[in-house]
Design an enzyme around this catalytic site. Structure first.
Site, short mmCIF file in Angstrom:
data_model
loop_
_atom_site.label_atom_id
_atom_site.label_comp_id
_atom_site.label_asym_id
_atom_site.label_seq_id
_atom_site.Cartn_x
_atom_site.Cartn_y
_atom_site.Cartn_z
N LYS A 1 11.23 -17.28 -8.52
CA LYS A 1 11.10 -16.26 -9.57
C LYS A 1 10.10 -16.73 -10.62
CE LYS A 1 12.40 -13.57 -8.08
NZ LYS A 1 13.09 -13.19 -6.88
N CYS B 1 0.86 -1.17 0.00
CA CYS B 1 0.00 0.00 0.00
C CYS B 1 0.90 1.23 0.00
CB CYS B 1 -0.93 0.09 1.20
SG CYS B 1 -2.34 -1.00 1.09
N TRP C 1 -3.11 -2.66 -1.71
CA TRP C 1 -2.92 -4.10 -1.81
C TRP C 1 -3.81 -4.67 -0.71
CZ3 TRP C 1 -1.15 -8.09 1.37
CH2 TRP C 1 -0.84 -9.29 0.72
N GLU D 1 6.50 -16.60 -9.24
CA GLU D 1 6.05 -15.23 -8.98
C GLU D 1 5.58 -14.51 -10.24
OE1 GLU D 1 8.44 -12.71 -5.70
OE2 GLU D 1 9.75 -13.70 -7.12
N LYS E 1 5.28 -5.17 -3.40
CA LYS E 1 6.61 -5.08 -2.83
C LYS E 1 6.57 -4.45 -1.44
CE LYS E 1 11.13 -4.47 -4.74
NZ LYS E 1 11.39 -5.87 -5.08
N HIS F 1 13.53 -39.34 -3.05
CA HIS F 1 12.72 -39.51 -1.84
C HIS F 1 11.30 -39.00 -2.03
CE1 HIS F 1 16.14 -40.90 0.44
NE2 HIS F 1 16.84 -39.87 -0.01
N GLU G 1 15.55 -20.07 -5.37
CA GLU G 1 15.30 -18.71 -5.87
C GLU G 1 14.78 -18.77 -7.32
OE1 GLU G 1 14.83 -15.93 -4.81
OE2 GLU G 1 15.39 -14.44 -6.29
N ASN H 1 -2.03 2.34 5.48
CA ASN H 1 -1.22 1.16 5.15
C ASN H 1 -1.08 0.36 6.42
OD1 ASN H 1 2.34 0.74 4.47
ND2 ASN H 1 0.72 -0.71 4.27
N GLY H 2 -1.42 -0.93 6.37
CA GLY H 2 -1.27 -1.77 7.55
C GLY H 2 -2.52 -2.58 7.83
N ARG I 1 4.06 -0.93 -4.77
CA ARG I 1 3.74 -1.35 -3.41
C ARG I 1 2.34 -1.95 -3.30
NH1 ARG I 1 7.14 1.58 0.50
NH2 ARG I 1 5.72 0.83 2.08
N1 HGA Z 1 -5.86 -3.19 5.54
C1 HGA Z 1 -6.03 -2.19 4.54
C2 HGA Z 1 -4.68 -1.71 4.02
C3 HGA Z 1 -3.93 -2.83 3.40
C4 HGA Z 1 -2.45 -2.62 3.27
O1 HGA Z 1 -1.81 -1.85 3.94
N2 HGA Z 1 -1.80 -3.38 2.40
O2 HGA Z 1 -0.41 -3.32 2.25
C5 HGA Z 1 -6.89 -2.68 3.40
O3 HGA Z 1 -7.10 -3.88 3.24
O4 HGA Z 1 -7.39 -1.85 2.65
#
Ligand code: HGA
Length: 618
Positions: free
Chosen positions: A495, A2, A74, A498, A613, A514, A491, A99-100, A27
């Protein structure tokens, strides 16, 4: 994850917000939005999809304003919908980006519902907007300045939140300021001339200013045109140092490349050379590379515990081979999100090494805090972003000098981490009396040659691109390596999954029999990392096991490995055996294979689905 950006100025800030969000898009990129405020009210525009779509909508609606906040999301709580996109608004009056993760959002939601607040989204974030609004209304004593009330309401609200947040908030009632808060997620304030900013990282505002203040855990701040005030977790006004960022604009631009990942793969010779510059300049491996007190600390350690996530974890796994073989110290490596929740054994004489590109990886940060709580005194961080949270919380630091890494799939951060970890190994080896001067000189010479050897490996791109065409139609792939090259197989598989979404797994080649051998048939490509080291003959036997079951082999070898192409066995040769640094060289072909396979499959290389990221959530 985010991205947050906010601005207050005398000019229209919408272009600043949009440009900032484009730079922060790596992000999080499932939805985005901006809100602007003036005395007439708060307006917002939100869209799912990319920032460019939101930008068009904002232009169509004639969005302009001198105070605004923006967000690229995100999702963690609530699906990817416009209603869940930020900014969230309370009572048409207050807008907020976050964000969080708020862990007590359910309790707060119940409480706010009982107070009459209606919820429009499924996010944890919306509770914060209403909570601040609630405190703002509560503090409405006659004559109280609304600007002060906004800050006081934010400070009261965050004390009722558990979890992690970076927040930026604006209100119609206080159109002369932004307020913001940080706990567990990065946030910085940018200082301009008569205009100021807030952002998750400096790339978002670098075109407006390079002068930044990094907020610390628990800080809140009030940002006005004429100045910025910062308050600590106890709401006392504090001074925080002003830093001048040296992030280069070129590192944020794509230049002639098609994708940031491609650019970053090709930047590796330079990035590695820059990371090694200090050691090469002084002509040796000095403890001071890791900080002024490093000699004293590193001399006394009796073991190493590495904590990291994702690609950084694989860098740690590679380092374990080096540290035990060269420095003679026991070394264990653990995924940070596992370590932080188990009753771990702590030896205070062991060195805790955390590895994180962004320096903000939440699980790694929490693992570091946990290690300290267990009694670990010696901590060292390997990180690519100066002044980020993890190095600031560590006793010793080694900054890799990869420059900004924008592609979500890490490339140059990984190889520069390996370069840094190798330096750490040799420093530890010297201090343990296990690396004599001739050996040190030999390692230094190998490091000097490393950027050139990486460049040679990059020259293999056309051959690897041809292989990628064959991978593009596959659903699964196996990667094999042994010893030092097993983490590189891991790795390579990471990659590929991803960015191409092909299911890929890595095994130490000796493990094949195994279990995973059952998966091998003509439809399963098997990538083998097989340089000419002491395990080569063992790897060759494992390859025979694959061929005998009809599996097709794609072998990365070096000149001395003595492989020949044959039916079902494809070989690409890296130029020369790179000794103990061979894992760095063999990383390049697996990166290129993933990149070209993704290209052939037409996936979004720089913004793979479901990922982002700088993982600042659990
Ligand atoms: N929890 C919030 C923000 C998500 C976030 O920080 N993502 O990196 C949401 O879901 O909108």
């Amino acid at each position: 994850m985010c991205g947050i950006v906010g601005a207050i100025a005398d000019r229209d800030v919408v272009p600043v917000l949009v440009e900032g969000l484009k730079r922060l898009e790596y992000r999080g990129y499932d939805s985005s939005g901006i809100a602007i405020a003036d005395a007439a009210g708060v307006r917002r525009v939100r869209r799912t999809g990319r920032v460019a779509e939101m930008e068009q909508a904002a232009a169509a609606e004639g969005f302009r304003g001198t105070l605004g906040i923006g967000h690229t999301r995100w999702a963690t709580h609530g699906g990817v919908t416009e209603a869940n996109a930020h900014p969230h608004i309370s009572h048409g009056d207050l807008a907020l980006v976050h964000n969080g993760i708020i862990e007590n959002h359910e309790q707060q939601r119940e409480r706010l519902r009982a107070l009459g607040y209606a919820f429009e989204s499924q996010t944890d974030t919306e509770v914060i907007a209403h909570l601040i609004h609630h405190h703002m209304v509560q503090g409405q004593a006659p004559g109280t300045d609304p600007g002060r009330r906004l800050l006081a309401a934010l400070q009261a609200a965050v004390k009722e939140l558990t979890g992690a947040y970076a927040l930026a908030v604006l209100s119609r009632a206080a159109p002369d300021r932004l307020v913001c808060a940080r706990m567990g997620c990065p946030l910085l304030v940018g200082l301009g001339e008569g205009e100021n900013f807030v952002a998750s990282d400096v790339s978002a505002i670098v075109q407006a200013t390079r002068r930044v203040v990094f907020l610390e855990e628990g800080d809140t701040a009030e940002i006005r045109r004429e100045g910025v005030r910062v308050f600590d977790a106890g709401d006392r006004e504090v001074r925080r140092e002003v830093h001048v960022s040296d992030v280069s604009l070129a590192s944020l631009e794509l230049g002639p490349y098609r994708h940031f990942m491609q650019k970053e793969i090709h930047e590796q010779p330079r990035a590695i050379a820059d990371t090694l510059e200090a050691a090469i300049d002084v002509g040796g491996f000095e403890a001071e590379l890791f900080g002024a007190r490093a000699g004293e600390v590193l001399r006394g350690v009796t073991g190493v515990q590495i904590l990291a996530c994702g690609t950084s974890y694989y860098a740690g796994l590679t380092a374990r081979y080096w540290i035990e073989a060269i420095a003679g110290l026991p070394c264990s490596v653990e995924i940070a999100s596992e370590y932080r929740y188990r009753d771990a054994y702590a030896d205070p004489d062991h060195l805790i090494v955390t590895i994180s590109q962004s320096g903000e990886t939440l699980d790694t940060m929490e693992a570091l805090k946990y290690a300290k709580s267990l009694g670990h005194r010696h901590t060292l961080s390997i990180c690519n972003v100066p002044e980020s949270a993890i190095p600031r919380a560590s006793g010793l630091v080694c900054y890799t000098r990869a420059g900004a890494e924008i592609g979500v799939a890490s490339t140059k951060a990984f190889t520069t981490q390996l370069a840094a970890l190798f330096q750490l190994t040799v420093v530890l080896g010297k201090l343990q009396g296990r690396v004599a001067p001739e050996r040190e000189a030999g390692y230094l010479e190998q490091l000097r040659r490393l950027p050139g050897s990486v460049q040679h490996a990059l020259n293999l791109e056309p051959q690897i691109a041809a292989w990628a065409e064959r991978f593009a139609g596959k659903h699964n792939a196996l990667f094999l390596g042994r010893g030092l090259h097993y983490p590189i197989a891991l790795e390579g598989a990471l990659k590929l999954k991803e960015i191409s979404y092909i299911h890929a797994e890595a095994y130490p080649a000796g493990e094949l029999k195994h279990g995973p051998l059952a998966l091998v048939d003509a439809a399963m490509p098997v990538v083998v990392i097989a340089p000419n080291d002491r395990l080569l003959e063992k790897v060759k036997s494992n390859m025979q096991e694959v061929r005998a079951r009809g599996g097709e082999l794609f072998v990365f070898a070096d000149q001395d490995s003595n492989f020949t192409q044959s039916e079902g066995v494809h070989v690409i040769r890296t130029p020369r055996h790179a000794g103990v640094l061979s894992p760095v060289i063999h990383t390049i072909p697996v990166q290129l294979l993933a990149y070209h396979t993704a290209l052939a499959r037409g996936t979004d290389v720089d913004k793979p689905r479901n990922l982002a990221k700088s993982v600042t959530v659990e």
